[in-house]
Every structure is written in C-alpha cells, then in structure tokens.
Design a protein around this motif. Structure first.
Motif, PDB file in Angstrom:
ATOM      1  N   LEU A 253       0.814  -1.217   0.000  1.00 31.43           N
ATOM      2  CA  LEU A 253       0.000   0.000   0.000  1.00 31.43           C
ATOM      3  C   LEU A 253       0.849   1.270   0.000  1.00 31.43           C
ATOM      4  N   GLY A 254       2.168   1.107  -0.056  1.00 27.54           N
ATOM      5  CA  GLY A 254       3.045   2.268  -0.170  1.00 27.54           C
ATOM      6  C   GLY A 254       3.626   2.783   1.126  1.00 27.54           C
ATOM      7  N   ILE A 255       3.411   2.098   2.229  1.00 28.92           N
ATOM      8  CA  ILE A 255       3.987   2.520   3.505  1.00 28.92           C
ATOM      9  C   ILE A 255       5.469   2.169   3.516  1.00 28.92           C
ATOM     10  N   PRO A 256       6.363   3.134   3.772  1.00 31.20           N
ATOM     11  CA  PRO A 256       7.813   2.848   3.792  1.00 31.20           C
ATOM     12  C   PRO A 256       8.198   2.054   5.036  1.00 31.20           C
ATOM     13  N   THR A 257       8.160   0.745   4.944  1.00 31.02           N
ATOM     14  CA  THR A 257       8.378  -0.098   6.123  1.00 31.02           C
ATOM     15  C   THR A 257       9.768   0.089   6.719  1.00 31.02           C
ATOM     16  N   ALA A 258      10.771   0.373   5.885  1.00 31.03           N
ATOM     17  CA  ALA A 258      12.122   0.582   6.413  1.00 31.03           C
ATOM     18  C   ALA A 258      12.169   1.827   7.306  1.00 31.03           C
ATOM     19  N   LYS A 259      11.500   2.900   6.875  1.00 34.41           N
ATOM     20  CA  LYS A 259      11.451   4.117   7.693  1.00 34.41           C
ATOM     21  C   LYS A 259      10.644   3.884   8.968  1.00 34.41           C
ATOM     22  N   VAL A 260       9.568   3.097   8.854  1.00 32.46           N
ATOM     23  CA  VAL A 260       8.754   2.778  10.030  1.00 32.46           C
ATOM     24  C   VAL A 260       9.587   2.003  11.053  1.00 32.46           C
ATOM     25  N   ASP A 261      10.377   1.045  10.574  1.00 35.34           N
ATOM     26  CA  ASP A 261      11.249   0.284  11.476  1.00 35.34           C
ATOM     27  C   ASP A 261      12.242   1.201  12.182  1.00 35.34           C
ATOM     28  N   ALA A 262      12.863   2.098  11.405  1.00 38.53           N
ATOM     29  CA  ALA A 262      13.856   3.007  11.986  1.00 38.53           C
ATOM     30  C   ALA A 262      13.208   3.936  13.012  1.00 38.53           C
ATOM     31  N   LEU A 263      12.033   4.486  12.672  1.00 37.11           N
ATOM     32  CA  LEU A 263      11.337   5.382  13.593  1.00 37.11           C
ATOM     33  C   LEU A 263      10.922   4.646  14.865  1.00 37.11           C
ATOM     34  N   THR A 264      10.432   3.428  14.707  1.00 37.13           N
ATOM     35  CA  THR A 264       9.992   2.645  15.867  1.00 37.13           C
ATOM     36  C   THR A 264      11.162   2.345  16.793  1.00 37.13           C
ATOM     37  N   PHE A 265      12.290   1.943  16.211  1.00 40.36           N
ATOM     38  CA  PHE A 265      13.461   1.635  17.032  1.00 40.36           C
ATOM     39  C   PHE A 265      13.977   2.890  17.729  1.00 40.36           C
ATOM     40  N   ALA A 266      13.960   4.020  17.025  1.00 38.73           N
ATOM     41  CA  ALA A 266      14.388   5.281  17.646  1.00 38.73           C
ATOM     42  C   ALA A 266      13.453   5.673  18.777  1.00 38.73           C
ATOM     43  N   LEU A 267      12.136   5.488  18.583  1.00 37.23           N
ATOM     44  CA  LEU A 267      11.165   5.813  19.626  1.00 37.23           C
ATOM     45  C   LEU A 267      11.372   4.937  20.856  1.00 37.23           C
ATOM     46  N   GLY A 268      11.541   3.628  20.633  1.00 37.70           N
ATOM     47  CA  GLY A 268      11.780   2.727  21.758  1.00 37.70           C
ATOM     48  C   GLY A 268      13.069   3.048  22.483  1.00 37.70           C
ATOM     49  N   SER A 269      14.098   3.401  21.737  1.00 40.89           N
ATOM     50  CA  SER A 269      15.387   3.752  22.351  1.00 40.89           C
ATOM     51  C   SER A 269      15.271   5.050  23.138  1.00 40.89           C
ATOM     52  N   GLY A 270      14.527   6.017  22.593  1.00 44.90           N
ATOM     53  CA  GLY A 270      14.336   7.278  23.306  1.00 44.90           C
ATOM     54  C   GLY A 270      13.605   7.095  24.623  1.00 44.90           C
TER      55      GLY A 270
END
Length: 386
Positions: A253-270
């Motif tokens: 559907l066009g969702i950038p899964t790689a960016k979602v993974d990076a954002l999620t990991f950054a959020l969890g780390s923060g």
C-alpha cells in the motif's frame, strides 16, 4: 495497613521505571520481533546524558540548576534515540527475521557501549568524528556517479580502510596529550543530584512520600499519554500499527516499512533514555546501570503480552509491587502481625532480600507462563500467526 500502603506506593514507583523502559522494548519487540539486549545500555546513555546536563547547569547556580531535569529529559530521549537509530540503520536492519543473530548482535553492541562509556575521551570522540566525516562524506560524494551500483562494493571497502587508517593514525599521533586522553566517566559510578524541588517528601497515610518517586510516577503517566497519542492519533502511529498487523500488505500500500522500522526503534530507544533519566534520580550511575533493569524489563514485556500497552502497564506494576513487597520484608512483617504459622514466616523472611525476591518473582512468572504462555493479553488474529 500503613506499612502495606507504603509498600504498594514504593512498588508502584519501581514499576513506573520498569514501565518506561518496557514501553520502548514492547513497541520494538511487538513490531519487529527484535530481542534487543542493548536496551539496558540505552537506559545507561540516558542516565549519563542527565549527568552531563546536570554538570552544565551546576555552575549557573539557582534558580537555573533547579530546572536542569526539565532539559535533561528531552536530551536523554534524543541521545538514546539517535544511538538507537544508528544501531538500527547500521546493524539490526540486516538481521530482521533472524532472532538468534539479532540477539547475539545486540548483546555484542551492549558490551561495546559499556566499554565505550568506560573509555570515551576527547581523543576517541574526535577520532570517531574524523572517521565518520571521511567515510560518510566520501560515500555521499561518490554516490553521485552514474556507475555507483557497479563500483559500490569496492568503493565502500576502500573508503572503510582509508578512513579507518587515517582515524587510527590521528589517534596515535595525539595519544600522548593527557588533556585529550583523560576519560570522561571512567569505570567509577557518578551521582546525579536531584534539584531542590525534588528533595524531601510529603507525609501521607502515616509515612513520607518522596517527591522524586512522585515525579517518576508523573513522568511515567506523561510518557504513557504521549505514546498512546502518537500510536493512535498521528500519521506515523497509524503506519506503525499497520506494519505491526501486516507488514507485507502495508508495503504493497506504499507505507515505507524501512522508515517505520527506523522510527519505531528510535522511539523505543528514546523511551529507554527517559527511563535512564528517571533511574539516575534514584541512585548512582555507572556502566552497568542498565543491566540492573534489563531482565525485569523483558519479564514485563513477556508477562504483559508482546506489543500490548495495557498488558505492559499491568505487568510492570505487578512485578514492581511484588519485588518490593517481598524484597523489603513487608510481606514477612504482615504475616508476623497476623501471627501466621512459623513455616510461612520462615519462608517469607528467607526471600526478604532484593536478590532473593527476584528469584521468587521469576519463579512466579514461570508458573504464570505455564498457564498463559502468551502473556496477559496475547496477540489475536493475523498478527498472532506472523
């Protein structure tokens, strides 16, 4: 009754720290299935960031020093989030779907981060900066060539060797400069002084409630509200939930899964960094600070149910309360007051230490998982099949 209420409050304050740390771990584990053993070290970085901010504000005196914790919280979040983003982009993204390799890689990263904190100095910091500038700067320049895909592997290897060699030579030349080689933190523990408005406490229910623990509970509630709003109301939160439910369809559907993974990991780390900021107010900070919480944090995620926010909250509070009530001897004293049998008293007094309390709580969790192996709120539907 007063002793029980005091024990419950202290247990909730411990559970609040576990909850902040477990929030990030639950999000990462629920979305990507990554068992991040470096999560404790991300907490440690948040604690050290708080220590650095404190030292920056200390010469300013009052009233500025009393405000340092307000600045330290976002700084701790940003520092840990950036480090988490680097880890995800540099190593973890190549290991998705390979849980054993991910576990070993994050364990190695945790060792590296602990040794980095012990050894970091201005010379090491500058050398890493020189390497990064040469390597990534060179990569950006060469990427503009039309034949980049053909020469990518050779150029990457060549830049890696040249940049590393120059950085090592730079380090060797300046290694005799004592001012540059003095360790920032070394192996010793450092202390974070709570601001004046967080010292002391207030009397309630027959005991004193420390302001620091009240602050940690309020901070946890704010983090919960923020995470809930982000996941339920923001565009990127919607994308994260979509990828969690069905990664393949989200990608189609066009969702950038790689960016979602990076954002999620950054959020969890923060969030781990914010937990480290809270931990720094409760005791001294050292290279092994995160290791004191990582096991309990994983237990919270497993007991609550992977990726479930409500389950994480209940599990964190339950484990925090049990750890304190058993380890502080509160349960043993309560059974003494009601004149329980001597065998029961001996049992609870035997576990009335922090280390033995962890053993008992761990045994209770193992028993619980025999009944509900997927936790309090197991995943259902298509998500559980992935």
């Amino acid at each position: 009754m007063s002793t029980l209420i005091e024990g419950l409050f202290n247990g909730f304050s411990i559970g609040s720290v576990l909850l902040i740390a477990a929030l990030g771990l639950a999000i990462v584990f629920g979305l990507m299935g990554v068992i991040n053993l470096a999560h404790g070290e991300l907490m440690m970085l948040g604690a050290y960031a708080t220590f650095v901010v404190q030292n920056i504000f200390k010469p300013l005196g009052e009233p500025w020093f009393s405000l340092y914790i307000i600045v330290a919280i976002p700084i701790a979040f940003i520092v840990s989030a950036i480090v988490g983003l680097i880890l995800e982009r540099g190593a973890i993204r190549f290991l998705y779907g390979r849980p054993l390799e991910t576990l070993l890689a994050t364990w190695g990263i945790s060792l590296i981060l602990r040794q980095f904190v012990r050894s970091v100095n201005w010379l090491l910091f500058i050398s890493i900066g020189v390497f990064s500038l040469l390597f990534f700067g060179g990569m950006e320049l060469i990427k503009r060539r039309s034949d980049w895909e053909r020469i990518k592997n050779k150029v990457t290897a060549l830049l890696l060797v040249l940049s590393g060699g120059i950085a090592i030579a730079f380090y060797s030349i300046l290694s005799n400069n004592l001012a540059l080689t003095k360790a920032w933190f070394s192996t010793r523990n450092v202390d974070v002084t709570a601001p004046a408005w967080l010292r002391g406490g207030t009397d309630a229910f027959g005991f004193q409630i420390p302001y620091v623990r009240l602050f940690i509970i309020v901070l946890t509630i704010l983090c919960l509200i923020g995470v809930y709003w982000f996941l339920q109301r923001s565009t990127w939160g919607l994308k994260i939930r979509a990828v969690t439910q069905n990664r393949t369809m989200s990608s189609c559907l066009g969702i950038p899964t790689a960016k979602v993974d990076a954002l999620t990991f950054a959020l969890g780390s923060g969030l781990a960094g914010i937990a480290g900021c809270a931990v720094s107010l409760l005791g001294s900070v050292g290279p092994n600070t995160g290791q004191n919480y990582i096991i309990d944090t994983f237990m919270v995620v497993v007991v609550g149910g992977v990726g479930n926010l409500l389950g994480t909250i209940l599990a964190a509070m339950g484990i925090g309360v049990l750890n304190y009530l058993i380890g502080s001897g509160t349960l043993a004293l309560m059974f003494t007051n009601i004149k329980a049998p001597q065998a029961v008293l001996d049992f609870f007094f035997f576990f009335a230490t922090s280390s033995m309390a962890k053993v008992m709580v761990f045994a209770l969790i193992i028993t619980f998982l025999q009944i509900k192996p997927a936790g309090l709120f197991p995943q259902k539907g298509r998500t559980a099949e992935l």
